[in-house]
Design a protein around this motif. Sequence first.
Motif, mmCIF file in Angstrom:
data_model
loop_
_atom_site.group_PDB
_atom_site.id
_atom_site.type_symbol
_atom_site.label_atom_id
_atom_site.label_comp_id
_atom_site.label_asym_id
_atom_site.label_seq_id
_atom_site.Cartn_x
_atom_site.Cartn_y
_atom_site.Cartn_z
ATOM 1 N N PHE A 213 31.982 8.708 60.580
ATOM 2 C CA PHE A 213 30.882 7.835 60.158
ATOM 3 C C PHE A 213 30.662 7.997 58.670
ATOM 4 C CE2 PHE A 213 29.797 8.622 64.584
ATOM 5 C CZ PHE A 213 29.451 7.354 65.026
ATOM 6 N N ASN B 197 30.402 18.463 65.369
ATOM 7 C CA ASN B 197 30.283 17.642 64.160
ATOM 8 C C ASN B 197 30.811 18.397 62.951
ATOM 9 O OD1 ASN B 197 28.962 15.583 65.406
ATOM 10 N ND2 ASN B 197 27.050 15.748 64.233
ATOM 11 N N VAL C 221 27.175 20.521 68.678
ATOM 12 C CA VAL C 221 25.877 19.833 68.714
ATOM 13 C C VAL C 221 25.642 19.310 70.127
ATOM 14 C CG1 VAL C 221 26.014 19.178 66.284
ATOM 15 C CG2 VAL C 221 26.863 17.612 68.017
ATOM 16 N N THR D 137 30.237 12.026 58.304
ATOM 17 C CA THR D 137 30.177 12.931 59.449
ATOM 18 C C THR D 137 31.324 12.625 60.389
ATOM 19 O OG1 THR D 137 27.791 13.094 59.275
ATOM 20 C CG2 THR D 137 28.736 13.735 61.361
ATOM 21 N N LYS E 202 32.783 13.359 64.075
ATOM 22 C CA LYS E 202 32.271 13.822 65.359
ATOM 23 C C LYS E 202 33.409 13.865 66.369
ATOM 24 C CE LYS E 202 29.794 10.927 67.606
ATOM 25 N NZ LYS E 202 29.230 10.300 68.795
ATOM 26 N N PHE F 34 28.016 7.882 56.251
ATOM 27 C CA PHE F 34 26.564 7.812 56.059
ATOM 28 C C PHE F 34 26.205 7.787 54.582
ATOM 29 C CE2 PHE F 34 26.213 9.990 60.350
ATOM 30 C CZ PHE F 34 25.662 8.889 60.989
HETATM 31 C C1 LIG Z 1 26.557 14.541 64.826
HETATM 32 O O1 LIG Z 1 27.156 13.326 64.395
HETATM 33 C C2 LIG Z 1 26.579 12.146 64.957
HETATM 34 C C3 LIG Z 1 27.376 10.977 64.485
HETATM 35 O O2 LIG Z 1 27.755 11.124 63.184
HETATM 36 C C4 LIG Z 1 25.123 12.035 64.564
HETATM 37 O O3 LIG Z 1 24.548 10.895 65.164
HETATM 38 C C5 LIG Z 1 24.397 13.287 65.031
HETATM 39 O O4 LIG Z 1 23.067 13.217 64.584
HETATM 40 C C6 LIG Z 1 25.073 14.513 64.456
HETATM 41 N N1 LIG Z 1 24.391 15.693 64.993
HETATM 42 C C7 LIG Z 1 23.943 16.653 64.200
HETATM 43 C C8 LIG Z 1 23.203 17.762 64.870
HETATM 44 O O5 LIG Z 1 24.093 16.632 62.983
#
Ligand SMILES: *[C@@H]1O[C@H](CO)[C@@H](O)[C@H](O)[C@H]1NC(C)=O
Length: 531
Positions: A144, A294, A273, A124, A126, A146
């Motif tokens: 990140f 994101n 987001v 992800t 951000k 994940f």
């Molecule tokens: C956006 O990215 C952050 C960090 O990767 C994560 O914590 C968050 O849940 C994400 N938000 C969504 C809506 O996916």
Amino acid sequence: MGLFCVVVSLVLIYTLNQRFYSGDWHEIKRTFLVCSLSPIKLRTCPCETTASLSPSPCVGLSLCVSLPAFAEQILAEAKSAIRRMMESLPKLGGLALLLLFFLSSSTLTSVEAYDALDPNGNVTIKWDVISWTPDGYVAVVTIFNFQQYRHIPSPGWTLGWTWAKKEVIWSMMGGQTTEQGDCSRYKGNVPHCCKKDPTVVDLLPGTPYNQQIANCCKGGVISSWVQDPANAGSAFQVSVGAAGTSNKTVKLPKNFTLKAPGPGYTCGPAKIVRPTQYITADKRRRTQALMTWNITCTYSQFLAQKAPSCCVSLSTFYNDTIVNCPKCTCGCKNNATDPGGCLDPNTPHLESVVSNSPSNQPLVQCTSHMCPIRVHWHVKLNYKEYWRVKVTITNFNYRMNYTHWNMVVQHPNFDNLTQIFSFNYKPLTPYAGLNDTAMLYGVQFYNDLLSEAGPLGNVQSELLFRKDKSTFTFEKGWAFPRRIYFNGDNCVMPPPDSYPWLPNSSPRLGLPKLIPFTPILAYVLLLFLHL
Ligand SMILES: *[C@@H]1O[C@H](CO)[C@@H](O)[C@H](O)[C@H]1NC(C)=O
Ligand SMILES: *[C@@H]1O[C@H](CO)[C@@H](O)[C@H](O)[C@H]1NC(C)=O
Ligand SMILES: *[C@@H]1O[C@H](CO)[C@@H](O)[C@H](O)[C@H]1NC(C)=O
Ligand SMILES: *[C@@H]1O[C@H](CO)[C@@H](O)[C@H](O)[C@H]1NC(C)=O
Ligand SMILES: *[C@@H]1O[C@H](CO)[C@@H](O)[C@H](O)[C@H]1NC(C)=O
Ligand SMILES: *[C@@H]1O[C@H](CO)[C@@H](O)[C@H](O)[C@H]1NC(C)=O
Ligand SMILES: *[C@@H]1O[C@H](CO)[C@@H](O)[C@H](O)[C@H]1NC(C)=O
Ligand SMILES: *[C@@H]1O[C@H](CO)[C@@H](O)[C@H](O)[C@H]1NC(C)=O
Ligand SMILES: *[C@@H]1O[C@H](CO)[C@@H](O)[C@H](O)[C@H]1NC(C)=O
């Protein structure tokens, strides 16, 4: 849907896996569960997505079946099954061709990025806008990882995107673009990058402090989420000009691409987001980003199209046969065309040879398989209630120390793993009811470094499993792993018909009688899906 999955499971297991011996219901159960729990989407898609991969002509719109988790597994296994069939059963060549045809003409090739063993894994990205400037904004971009077991190894990530308008990057911290582009329209202050589609890389460790931000400057290397959560992220800061200056006027960048390091990742669109919240050091005040978006990227082994880099060999206490890695798994040793392609471990002055040959190429030890990594699975002991396996990972690469290595193993007995020696263990259980996949990795400061080829280039462990009387057997290859990944790459298994037998057991059944019909069955099924 249920019926569909039953048929798919049976077809897959009979034809492609050749692993289904009577009694191994686990394989059927697993395939069925994965199939029925993965989101199956039916949608229409433009012809070209399939035509590019298919030799058959494509007329109008075809119905695409997107079986994310599943299709990849089918494709990956079908490919190796076809290779095995071609090698070991020349008589079945015609069948294999038919299989190849059905695979290439099927719309299943339009798969979405997915990893069946880590279906929620993603990277992800951000963007947190932390301040507005007179002509744009300053954002901290964080990547990140994940993914449970896939690292972003050296030489690290490369992130690209396309600006929505005529944005430029005035300056960056903790990262840099690879090209500046044409900034001739700017006088005086020259931007860091004026390209419409900038490409950003991380800075190297040792960057001066005034160019760093938190979590930057690791040469683009990011750990997997399970193994080292503290190092599963990477960040840089961009100051963007000629952009919107409020959350109403800012335009999100588009078309993100992530190379980590090679191809394999597909990124979705940026989504706005909830703004990220920050807690101050004394934990008594919260601040928040002005705006956050994101981007999610997912990995697909199919897209990465990596050549094998790892193979599996097998042995048991009940049969002297050691089943070596399949020959030429990762390439063939060839004196004539590639004399320096590998290194004989008996070469005198080995170390000076290694250090004197050009250092940018991999240098593996000469073996019949030529893989840099071999995983050996030895069925070691049989107790009344338990049985024991010894696993050894050997590094044949003279140019690589694998730091933070990991291995993913699938075997039906992992739901009753009793003890594991000298490796860390984490069960991977993305599908409820299936606890057959384990992630194994080294213990920090003890064996989390798999050294370069040589006497120290191996790590080993023993696993103790509790027998479940209803399923346990040494027959028919049950005691061997179904699938192994090393650092997220699939390890090639020997063909099941070469597995060591139990003494006195009758030679294995030939191929199941259904075999000649299943490709046809599969083809009919896929034609039906094709519509
Ligand atoms: C956006 O990215 C952050 C960090 O990767 C994560 O914590 C968050 O849940 C994400 N938000 C969504 C809506 O996916
Ligand atoms: C990405 O992975 C995280 C952690 O597993 C998960 O919470 C999140 O929902 C995933 N995002 C997407 C879009 O799948
Ligand atoms: C923009 O900011 C306003 C208040 O400053 C807020 O109400 C609105 O939800 C924000 N819009 C977005 C897309 O973040
Ligand atoms: C997105 O990026 C790819 C590769 O960088 C490029 O081929 C494609 O044309 C881009 N698409 C758009 C809409 O910019
Ligand atoms: C390859 O070359 C080595 C020495 O250069 C030689 O000892 C070996 O026999 C050769 N192997 C083949 C298959 O030609
Ligand atoms: C691997 O590590 C050893 C010991 O730390 C070091 O001597 C060697 O140069 C390293 N090899 C590579 C290829 O980085
Ligand atoms: C899976 O099996 C292992 C070993 O028996 C156990 O420790 C773990 O809790 C199990 N996980 C789940 C989700 O059932
Ligand atoms: C093995 O594990 C499964 C699921 O965790 C459990 O139901 C079963 O009783 C276990 N069998 C033995 C022999 O411990
Ligand atoms: C061991 O297994 C091999 C098949 O890989 C078989 O040919 C051989 O006969 C077996 N040996 C014994 C003693 O059963």
